[in-house]
Write a protein that holds these residues in place. Sequence first.
Motif, short mmCIF file in Angstrom:
data_model
loop_
_atom_site.label_atom_id
_atom_site.label_comp_id
_atom_site.label_asym_id
_atom_site.label_seq_id
_atom_site.Cartn_x
_atom_site.Cartn_y
_atom_site.Cartn_z
N LEU A 1 -4.54 -5.84 -11.66
CA LEU A 1 -5.87 -5.12 -11.25
C LEU A 1 -5.60 -3.45 -10.84
O LEU A 1 -4.90 -2.88 -10.82
N GLU B 1 -6.71 0.30 -9.85
CA GLU B 1 -6.77 1.10 -9.22
C GLU B 1 -7.95 0.63 -8.43
O GLU B 1 -8.33 0.00 -7.34
N GLU C 1 -10.50 -2.07 -8.97
CA GLU C 1 -10.73 -3.03 -9.04
C GLU C 1 -10.04 -3.61 -7.91
O GLU C 1 -10.27 -4.43 -6.73
N VAL C 2 -8.64 -2.69 -7.33
CA VAL C 2 -8.31 -3.21 -5.90
C VAL C 2 -9.08 -2.77 -5.23
O VAL C 2 -9.61 -3.29 -3.91
N TRP D 1 -2.63 -6.45 1.44
CA TRP D 1 -1.91 -6.10 -0.19
C TRP D 1 -3.21 -4.54 -0.43
O TRP D 1 -2.71 -3.94 -1.32
N THR D 2 -4.30 -4.91 0.17
CA THR D 2 -5.06 -3.91 -0.36
C THR D 2 -4.75 -2.03 0.43
O THR D 2 -4.80 -1.31 -0.18
N LYS E 1 -1.20 -4.84 -8.34
CA LYS E 1 -1.73 -3.34 -9.33
C LYS E 1 -0.84 -3.54 -10.46
O LYS E 1 -0.25 -2.64 -10.61
#
Length: 107
Positions: A14, A16, A18-19, A75-76, A101
């Motif tokens: 993904l 940045e 999209e994260v 994670w995010t 990421k």
Amino acid sequence: MKLRFEENSIRLRLSESEVAQFAQSGRVSVVVPLGPTEHDNLTYALERSESEEFRITHGAGAITVKVPAVLATNWTSTDQNGLSATLMMAGSQPLKVIVEKDLDCKH
């Protein structure tokens, strides 16, 4: 979001943005047209799940990787680059699931 299949593995990478979208909405997806109608599309998605385990669902032109909410939030919201799990599939075949990421990605 990039989707990559290799023998016994599936990887989602993904960008940045999209994260950030995943962190906010709990889902990010991509639709790839594979024919002349909407029924010919392939949709792949990453989704936050209330389950405590990674899961994959598929069917009717869609593949969804479901990540436990606790892991997804961590994670995010940190500099952790990736998540992974090994799922046992039919015939006791392992499937490695990797979500990463891709912060150097500029598209």
